[in-house]
Design an enzyme around this catalytic site. Structure first.
Site, PDB file in Angstrom:
ATOM      1  N   CYS A 113       6.699  -5.908   1.553  1.00 49.74           N
ATOM      2  CA  CYS A 113       7.451  -4.646   1.734  1.00 49.74           C
ATOM      3  C   CYS A 113       8.204  -4.604   3.060  1.00 49.74           C
ATOM      4  O   CYS A 113       9.085  -3.760   3.247  1.00 49.74           O
ATOM      5  CB  CYS A 113       6.523  -3.451   1.616  1.00 49.74           C
ATOM      6  SG  CYS A 113       5.711  -3.361   0.023  1.00 49.74           S
ATOM      7  N   HIS A 256      10.222   2.253   4.825  1.00 44.35           N
ATOM      8  CA  HIS A 256       9.869   1.724   3.505  1.00 44.35           C
ATOM      9  C   HIS A 256       9.360   2.904   2.665  1.00 44.35           C
ATOM     10  O   HIS A 256       8.542   3.702   3.135  1.00 44.35           O
ATOM     11  CB  HIS A 256       8.805   0.641   3.679  1.00 44.35           C
ATOM     12  CG  HIS A 256       8.142   0.264   2.407  1.00 44.35           C
ATOM     13  ND1 HIS A 256       8.863  -0.004   1.269  1.00 44.35           N
ATOM     14  CD2 HIS A 256       6.821   0.131   2.079  1.00 44.35           C
ATOM     15  CE1 HIS A 256       8.015  -0.286   0.293  1.00 44.35           C
ATOM     16  NE2 HIS A 256       6.784  -0.214   0.756  1.00 44.35           N
ATOM     17  N   ASN A 286       8.080   2.961  -5.106  1.00 49.43           N
ATOM     18  CA  ASN A 286       7.997   1.906  -4.085  1.00 49.43           C
ATOM     19  C   ASN A 286       8.632   0.626  -4.649  1.00 49.43           C
ATOM     20  O   ASN A 286       8.072   0.019  -5.563  1.00 49.43           O
ATOM     21  CB  ASN A 286       6.515   1.688  -3.742  1.00 49.43           C
ATOM     22  CG  ASN A 286       6.305   0.610  -2.705  1.00 49.43           C
ATOM     23  OD1 ASN A 286       7.194  -0.188  -2.425  1.00 49.43           O
ATOM     24  ND2 ASN A 286       5.115   0.563  -2.135  1.00 49.43           N
TER      25      ASN A 286
HETATM   26  O1  UT7 Z   1       4.046  -0.843   0.253  1.00 49.16           O
HETATM   27  C1  UT7 Z   1       2.765  -0.439   0.623  1.00 49.16           C
HETATM   28  C2  UT7 Z   1       2.108  -0.127  -0.676  1.00 49.16           C
HETATM   29  N1  UT7 Z   1       0.916   0.616  -0.640  1.00 49.16           N
HETATM   30  C3  UT7 Z   1       0.856   1.927  -0.363  1.00 49.16           C
HETATM   31  O2  UT7 Z   1       1.729   2.601   0.070  1.00 49.16           O
HETATM   32  C4  UT7 Z   1      -0.460   2.572  -0.695  1.00 49.16           C
HETATM   33  C5  UT7 Z   1      -1.050   3.359   0.429  1.00 49.16           C
HETATM   34  N2  UT7 Z   1      -2.071   4.213  -0.113  1.00 49.16           N
HETATM   35  C6  UT7 Z   1      -1.758   5.386  -0.721  1.00 49.16           C
HETATM   36  O3  UT7 Z   1      -0.608   5.756  -0.789  1.00 49.16           O
HETATM   37  C7  UT7 Z   1      -2.880   6.234  -1.270  1.00 49.16           C
HETATM   38  O4  UT7 Z   1      -4.104   5.700  -0.856  1.00 49.16           O
HETATM   39  C8  UT7 Z   1      -2.824   6.333  -2.812  1.00 49.16           C
HETATM   40  C9  UT7 Z   1      -1.602   7.133  -3.261  1.00 49.16           C
HETATM   41  C10 UT7 Z   1      -2.793   4.950  -3.454  1.00 49.16           C
HETATM   42  C11 UT7 Z   1      -4.080   7.048  -3.328  1.00 49.16           C
HETATM   43  O5  UT7 Z   1      -4.146   8.360  -2.778  1.00 49.16           O
HETATM   44  P1  UT7 Z   1      -5.507   8.907  -2.180  1.00 49.16           P
HETATM   45  O6  UT7 Z   1      -5.301  10.300  -1.806  1.00 49.16           O
HETATM   46  O7  UT7 Z   1      -5.944   7.947  -1.114  1.00 49.16           O
HETATM   47  O8  UT7 Z   1      -6.434   8.871  -3.431  1.00 49.16           O
HETATM   48  P2  UT7 Z   1      -7.805   8.103  -3.628  1.00 49.16           P
HETATM   49  O9  UT7 Z   1      -7.559   6.644  -3.851  1.00 49.16           O
HETATM   50  O10 UT7 Z   1      -8.761   8.498  -2.526  1.00 49.16           O
HETATM   51  O11 UT7 Z   1      -8.297   8.736  -4.973  1.00 49.16           O
HETATM   52  C12 UT7 Z   1      -8.588  10.148  -5.072  1.00 49.16           C
HETATM   53  C13 UT7 Z   1      -8.915  10.460  -6.519  1.00 49.16           C
HETATM   54  C14 UT7 Z   1      -9.926   9.498  -7.146  1.00 49.16           C
HETATM   55  O12 UT7 Z   1     -10.735  10.246  -8.028  1.00 49.16           O
HETATM   56  P3  UT7 Z   1     -12.231  10.667  -7.617  1.00 49.16           P
HETATM   57  O13 UT7 Z   1     -12.929   9.366  -7.341  1.00 49.16           O
HETATM   58  O14 UT7 Z   1     -12.063  11.523  -6.398  1.00 49.16           O
HETATM   59  O15 UT7 Z   1     -12.704  11.386  -8.824  1.00 49.16           O
HETATM   60  C15 UT7 Z   1      -9.068   8.545  -7.937  1.00 49.16           C
HETATM   61  O16 UT7 Z   1      -9.749   7.992  -9.036  1.00 49.16           O
HETATM   62  O17 UT7 Z   1      -7.725  10.338  -7.303  1.00 49.16           O
HETATM   63  C16 UT7 Z   1      -7.973   9.472  -8.415  1.00 49.16           C
HETATM   64  N3  UT7 Z   1      -6.738   8.765  -8.731  1.00 49.16           N
HETATM   65  C17 UT7 Z   1      -5.863   9.215  -9.636  1.00 49.16           C
HETATM   66  N4  UT7 Z   1      -5.883  10.308 -10.427  1.00 49.16           N
HETATM   67  C18 UT7 Z   1      -4.814  10.492 -11.226  1.00 49.16           C
HETATM   68  C19 UT7 Z   1      -6.262   7.606  -8.193  1.00 49.16           C
HETATM   69  N5  UT7 Z   1      -5.077   7.301  -8.741  1.00 49.16           N
HETATM   70  C20 UT7 Z   1      -4.807   8.290  -9.644  1.00 49.16           C
HETATM   71  C21 UT7 Z   1      -3.754   8.533 -10.510  1.00 49.16           C
HETATM   72  N6  UT7 Z   1      -3.789   9.641 -11.273  1.00 49.16           N
HETATM   73  N7  UT7 Z   1      -2.678   7.714 -10.598  1.00 49.16           N
END
Ligand code: UT7
Length: 329
Positions: A113, A256, A286
């Site tokens: 990225c 990015h 992204n």
């Molecule tokens: O180019 C660089 C690329 N990478 C990035 O930019 C990623 C950087 N990370 C992020 O942007 C965030 O960590 C994410 C957007 C990937 C995730 O957001 P988060 O607020 O950190 O969510 P989380 O992983 O802590 O998950 C929170 C909840 C979980 O459920 P429980 O365990 O609390 O019940 C996940 O299972 O959200 C759930 N979840 C979803 N629910 C609906 C994770 N992905 C999804 C989804 N739809 N797509």
């Protein structure tokens, strides 16, 4: 001799997939995706479109905007982590041939990225050293082909697209436009925070044995999020400090386009108004190495970027890599 961005062009495949459409086959919702990332749509390549097929129209548009023909190019740099082929040949060679850059060398720049930030600095170094005059830099990605479309942690975040710039020596008397400075950094301790476990030589693909999920992108989202916020804050602070600038000297920060929340968190820490960050992940999601040139092209087309404006691009992603370019447009 200073190097400057002479023109920009972009291409996104027409197929546009909304969060609602995605939620029909993945356990997710528009509300979750938009509130956690700022993404509403992503563009998806056709089954027969590879990274070079997106790069070529973007390159043609940049060449046309520069009033140049491809045979004037000395070097073609392609930043991609979704190349046409695994390892060989480079996607840059495919692009070089397709556009008819008959006098150019060609190579890929792999910094995921941060790829466009790295490739732009590579182009600047070649031009400043006098080893090349006109360099085509393309960021192009087809993440739709390396996703596990059943993994909601990753497949909702990415899209396909390409953006290109032509970098040339600044020969115009008194012109300010230049790529002024760049920061390139790496922290390989996070190599497995965002990666494709198998298919390379660390874990070679074995037919019938390698699970499909091991060939797809995997990510520790929380770890990458924390790294990304720090990377944006640190690179902007360093870039401003070493060029004796404050944020008010910068017309736009062009990060990015991974996640709106990453940018908002960084803006808050930096005490920079978040409106000074140009964001378009709402439309494209992204697109890795393509996201910054796609944004630059959109800004240029909308007239928000004018010659003489100072811009800082900020890349961050797998590697882990990060970096920035200070550009006077
Ligand atoms: O180019 C660089 C690329 N990478 C990035 O930019 C990623 C950087 N990370 C992020 O942007 C965030 O960590 C994410 C957007 C990937 C995730 O957001 P988060 O607020 O950190 O969510 P989380 O992983 O802590 O998950 C929170 C909840 C979980 O459920 P429980 O365990 O609390 O019940 C996940 O299972 O959200 C759930 N979840 C979803 N629910 C609906 C994770 N992905 C999804 C989804 N739809 N797509």
């Amino acid at each position: 001799m200073e190097a400057f961005i002479r023109s920009v062009g972009a291409y996104a495949p027409p197929r546009r997939m909304s969060n609602h459409e995605l939620a029909e086959f993945v356990d997710t919702s528009h509300e979750w995706i938009y509130s956690h990332t700022g993404i509403s749509y992503r563009h998806i390549a056709e089954p027969d479109q590879a990274a070079s097929d997106l790069a070529v129209p973007a390159a043609h548009r940049a060449l046309e905007a520069a009033g140049m023909t491809a045979d004037e190019l000395d070097l073609v740099l392609v930043a991609t982590s979704t190349p046409d082929y695994i390892g060989l040949p480079s996607t840059a060679c495919v692009v070089q041939h397709a556009i008819g850059a008959t006098s150019a060398g060609a190579m890929d720049v792999m910094a995921v990225c941060s790829g466009f930030v790295y490739a732009l600095e590579t182009a600047r170094a070649f031009v400043k050293a006098g080893s090349a005059r006109h360099v085509l830099v393309v960021g192009t990605e087809v993440y739709s082909k390396i996703m596990d479309w059943t993994d909601r942690n990753t497949c909702v975040l990415f899209g396909d697209g390409a953006g290109a710039v032509i970098v040339s020596p600044q020969t115009e008397e008194g012109a300010k436009s230049a790529v002024v400075d760049s920061i390139l950094r790496s922290d390989g301790s996070g190599a497995e925070s965002l990666f494709r476990p198998c298919g390379g030589t660390r874990c070679a693909y074995i037919p019938g044995q390698t699970p499909d999920s091991e060939l797809a992108l995997q990510m520790n989202g929380r770890k990458v999020y924390i790294f990304a916020v720090r990377a944006v804050v640190d690179t902007i602070n360093e870039m401003l400090k070493r060029n004796n600038l404050t944020f008010s000297d910068i017309r736009y920060f062009v990060p990015h386009q991974a996640n709106r929340r990453i940018i908002e968190a960084a803006a808050k820490r930096l005490e920079i108004p978040s409106e000074q960050f140009y964001l378009n992940m709402d439309e494209y999601a992204n697109t890795s190495a393509a996201s910054i040139p796609l944004a630059l092209d959109e800004m240029n087309a909308k007239g928000v970027l004018k010659r003489g404006d100072a811009v800082i691009t900020i890349g961050f992603g797998a590697g882990l890599t990060y970096g920035a370019n200070l550009i006077v447009w």
